[in-house]
Design a protein around this motif. Structure first.
Motif, mmCIF file in Angstrom:
data_model
loop_
_atom_site.group_PDB
_atom_site.id
_atom_site.type_symbol
_atom_site.label_atom_id
_atom_site.label_comp_id
_atom_site.label_asym_id
_atom_site.label_seq_id
_atom_site.Cartn_x
_atom_site.Cartn_y
_atom_site.Cartn_z
ATOM 1 N N HIS A 163 -9.670 -5.207 13.583
ATOM 2 C CA HIS A 163 -8.340 -5.698 13.193
ATOM 3 C C HIS A 163 -7.246 -4.978 13.981
ATOM 4 O O HIS A 163 -7.347 -3.779 14.252
ATOM 5 C CB HIS A 163 -8.097 -5.463 11.700
ATOM 6 C CG HIS A 163 -9.014 -6.236 10.800
ATOM 7 N ND1 HIS A 163 -9.067 -7.613 10.793
ATOM 8 C CD2 HIS A 163 -9.924 -5.818 9.879
ATOM 9 C CE1 HIS A 163 -9.958 -8.021 9.892
ATOM 10 N NE2 HIS A 163 -10.499 -6.952 9.338
ATOM 11 N N ASN A 183 -7.799 -6.292 4.296
ATOM 12 C CA ASN A 183 -6.980 -6.696 3.150
ATOM 13 C C ASN A 183 -6.926 -5.636 2.055
ATOM 14 O O ASN A 183 -5.942 -5.547 1.323
ATOM 15 C CB ASN A 183 -7.505 -8.014 2.563
ATOM 16 C CG ASN A 183 -7.214 -9.197 3.464
ATOM 17 O OD1 ASN A 183 -6.253 -9.178 4.239
ATOM 18 N ND2 ASN A 183 -8.053 -10.222 3.391
ATOM 19 N N VAL A 188 -3.971 -3.388 2.884
ATOM 20 C CA VAL A 188 -2.821 -4.042 3.507
ATOM 21 C C VAL A 188 -1.494 -3.646 2.855
ATOM 22 O O VAL A 188 -0.461 -3.574 3.528
ATOM 23 C CB VAL A 188 -2.993 -5.581 3.500
ATOM 24 C CG1 VAL A 188 -2.840 -6.156 2.094
ATOM 25 C CG2 VAL A 188 -2.022 -6.241 4.470
ATOM 26 N N SER A 226 3.830 -11.345 8.013
ATOM 27 C CA SER A 226 2.417 -11.677 7.835
ATOM 28 C C SER A 226 1.721 -10.653 6.954
ATOM 29 O O SER A 226 0.895 -11.001 6.098
ATOM 30 C CB SER A 226 1.729 -11.766 9.204
ATOM 31 O OG SER A 226 0.367 -12.098 9.061
ATOM 32 N N SER A 251 2.719 -11.328 3.428
ATOM 33 C CA SER A 251 2.011 -12.502 2.919
ATOM 34 C C SER A 251 0.585 -12.141 2.515
ATOM 35 O O SER A 251 0.086 -12.578 1.473
ATOM 36 C CB SER A 251 2.004 -13.603 3.976
ATOM 37 O OG SER A 251 1.289 -14.727 3.526
ATOM 38 N N ARG A 252 -0.091 -11.328 3.323
ATOM 39 C CA ARG A 252 -1.456 -10.907 3.005
ATOM 40 C C ARG A 252 -1.485 -10.031 1.760
ATOM 41 O O ARG A 252 -2.375 -10.145 0.910
ATOM 42 C CB ARG A 252 -2.052 -10.145 4.189
ATOM 43 C CG ARG A 252 -2.401 -11.022 5.376
ATOM 44 C CD ARG A 252 -2.838 -10.168 6.554
ATOM 45 N NE ARG A 252 -3.992 -9.336 6.218
ATOM 46 C CZ ARG A 252 -4.380 -8.289 6.936
ATOM 47 N NH1 ARG A 252 -3.697 -7.943 8.027
ATOM 48 N NH2 ARG A 252 -5.440 -7.594 6.572
ATOM 49 N N PHE A 297 -3.370 -10.819 -1.775
ATOM 50 C CA PHE A 297 -4.325 -9.866 -2.337
ATOM 51 C C PHE A 297 -3.948 -9.497 -3.771
ATOM 52 O O PHE A 297 -4.819 -9.236 -4.614
ATOM 53 C CB PHE A 297 -4.366 -8.608 -1.467
ATOM 54 C CG PHE A 297 -5.468 -7.667 -1.823
ATOM 55 C CD1 PHE A 297 -6.793 -7.942 -1.504
ATOM 56 C CD2 PHE A 297 -5.185 -6.477 -2.499
ATOM 57 C CE1 PHE A 297 -7.811 -7.068 -1.842
ATOM 58 C CE2 PHE A 297 -6.201 -5.598 -2.844
ATOM 59 C CZ PHE A 297 -7.516 -5.889 -2.507
ATOM 60 N N TYR A 336 -1.012 -17.508 -1.417
ATOM 61 C CA TYR A 336 -0.076 -17.191 -0.352
ATOM 62 C C TYR A 336 1.318 -17.703 -0.698
ATOM 63 O O TYR A 336 1.460 -18.696 -1.437
ATOM 64 C CB TYR A 336 -0.519 -17.826 0.967
ATOM 65 C CG TYR A 336 -1.733 -17.190 1.595
ATOM 66 C CD1 TYR A 336 -1.612 -16.022 2.329
ATOM 67 C CD2 TYR A 336 -2.993 -17.768 1.463
ATOM 68 C CE1 TYR A 336 -2.725 -15.437 2.930
ATOM 69 C CE2 TYR A 336 -4.109 -17.196 2.049
ATOM 70 C CZ TYR A 336 -3.969 -16.025 2.784
ATOM 71 O OH TYR A 336 -5.067 -15.442 3.355
ATOM 72 N N ASP A 366 3.911 -19.141 4.210
ATOM 73 C CA ASP A 366 2.890 -18.380 4.928
ATOM 74 C C ASP A 366 2.361 -19.102 6.165
ATOM 75 O O ASP A 366 2.114 -18.467 7.198
ATOM 76 C CB ASP A 366 1.722 -18.067 3.984
ATOM 77 C CG ASP A 366 0.536 -17.476 4.714
ATOM 78 O OD1 ASP A 366 0.638 -16.311 5.128
ATOM 79 O OD2 ASP A 366 -0.466 -18.187 4.894
ATOM 80 N N PHE A 418 2.275 -17.371 9.692
ATOM 81 C CA PHE A 418 0.970 -17.060 10.285
ATOM 82 C C PHE A 418 0.903 -17.581 11.728
ATOM 83 O O PHE A 418 0.485 -16.864 12.641
ATOM 84 C CB PHE A 418 -0.144 -17.695 9.457
ATOM 85 C CG PHE A 418 -1.510 -17.534 10.071
ATOM 86 C CD1 PHE A 418 -2.243 -16.379 9.883
ATOM 87 C CD2 PHE A 418 -2.060 -18.543 10.855
ATOM 88 C CE1 PHE A 418 -3.491 -16.215 10.464
ATOM 89 C CE2 PHE A 418 -3.309 -18.401 11.433
ATOM 90 C CZ PHE A 418 -4.025 -17.231 11.236
#
Length: 333
Positions: free
Chosen positions: A168, A173, A176, A248, A251-252, A256, A261, A265, A269
């Motif tokens: 990554h 996640n 994050v 982003s 949003s993640r 989570f 989302y 998003d 993205f």
């Protein structure tokens, strides 16, 4: 609806990450490597004539060379469908080199902006203060700050628990939310503050250039061209990347935490994926800065003129006229 979004997102991710992004990395590696080698060679040849700004230009080139050698490995990673085969340690080193390149470039471009500001607006006061020793000291401080900002990124996992072959560019996640906090602080110190310094310097420089008639016309044109190059770099490479990277990440983190989302998003993205390709172009655009400072465009014009003359001598001109070389030999005989 969520399924449609995921299908569209996965299709875009597949096409962009596995085709477009490797193509961009290949382009940046080939063009960036050639441009930086040529630029640094010209820099070393004109080292004494450039003044103290050459220290910042050299460090800008070094920042590019820290990132460019990692591009073949990233190209292979995305081309193979996000499968990292080079080990977790090298994954973190690769991402670390990207960050050193990105924030080192921003730092030294800011130094160049301040240098040009002092040389134009405060030429008399800055004459004795801008020395090679001071430039080297400032460069060391920039590298230390950039390294301190980038090192925490290596502490975050770069793969997922169930996908150990991942690499990554941020983190998985599970981490994050913490990474988002770190990224916002990193953006403020590593990007926003230099951007404000850049805008302040060139805003003042523009006013001075427009209102002072005592400044040489060539100096004005060169300063405005350099400002245009820097604005292009910030607008194309740096601003979109930092905006959409943090959106982003948010949003993640939202997904989570809430299991869904945000409504925006999908657009974020897509924009973030595109900005990841654009930010790499800084290694191609950065050479424009030191090529411009060294007046390479004038050298290129002379080179092209010589090429045209050589071309004219070697080949028959239009309508079947006699080549120049033949004309010369006839005249001599």
């Amino acid at each position: 609806m969520l399924g449609d979004r995921r299908n569209t997102t996965e299709w875009f991710r597949s096409v962009y990450e596995h085709v477009t992004l490797p193509a961009i990395y290949t382009f940046v590696f080939i063009i960036g490597l050639g441009a930086n080698v040529w630029g640094l060679k010209s820099l070393l040849q004109k080292w004494k004539s450039l003044g103290h700004i050459n220290v910042f230009l050299l460090n800008l080139g070094i920042a590019n060379f820290l990132f460019l050698p990692t591009l073949p490995f990233l190209t292979a990673y995305y081309f193979m469908g996000n499968k990292w085969i080079f080990g977790d340690a090298f994954c973190k080193i690769t991402r670390f080199c990207f960050n050193l390149n990105l924030y080192g470039s921003i730092g030294f471009l800011t130094c160049i902006s301040v240098y040009r500001y002092l040389a134009i607006v405060h030429a008399v006061k800055a004459k004795g203060r801008i020395t090679v020793r001071n430039s080297v000291a400032i460069s060391v401080v920039v590298w230390l700050l950039v390294s301190a900002q980038s090192l925490p990124d290596m502490l975050f996992p770069k793969n997922s628990p169930n996908r150990t072959e991942k690499c990554h560019h941020t983190t998985s996640n599970e981490y994050v939310e913490n990474y988002l906090k770190y990224s916002v602080g990193w953006t403020l110190t590593g990007f926003v503050m230099p951007l404000l310094i850049f805008l302040g310097c060139y805003g003042h420089v523009t006013l001075v250039l427009c209102h002072k008639n005592t400044i040489n016309k060539v100096v004005k044109q060169r300063s405005l061209k350099l400002m245009f190059i820097l604005i292009l770099l910030f607008s194309v490479c740096y601003i979109p990347y930092h905006i959409f990277k943090n959106l982003s990440l948010y949003s993640r983190a939202f997904f989570f935490k809430h299991g869904k989302y945000p409504t925006w998003d999908k657009g974020v993205f897509t924009a973030h994926q595109i900005s990841r390709g654009l930010v790499c172009l800084n290694s191609v655009l950065n050479p424009l800065v030191y090529l411009h400072v060294m007046d390479i465009p004038a050298q290129l014009q002379q080179l092209l003129q010589r090429f045209r003359q050589t071309f004219t001598r070697l080949f028959v001109s239009e309508y079947g006229s006699v080549p120049v070389a033949q004309t010369v030999s006839t005249a001599i005989s």
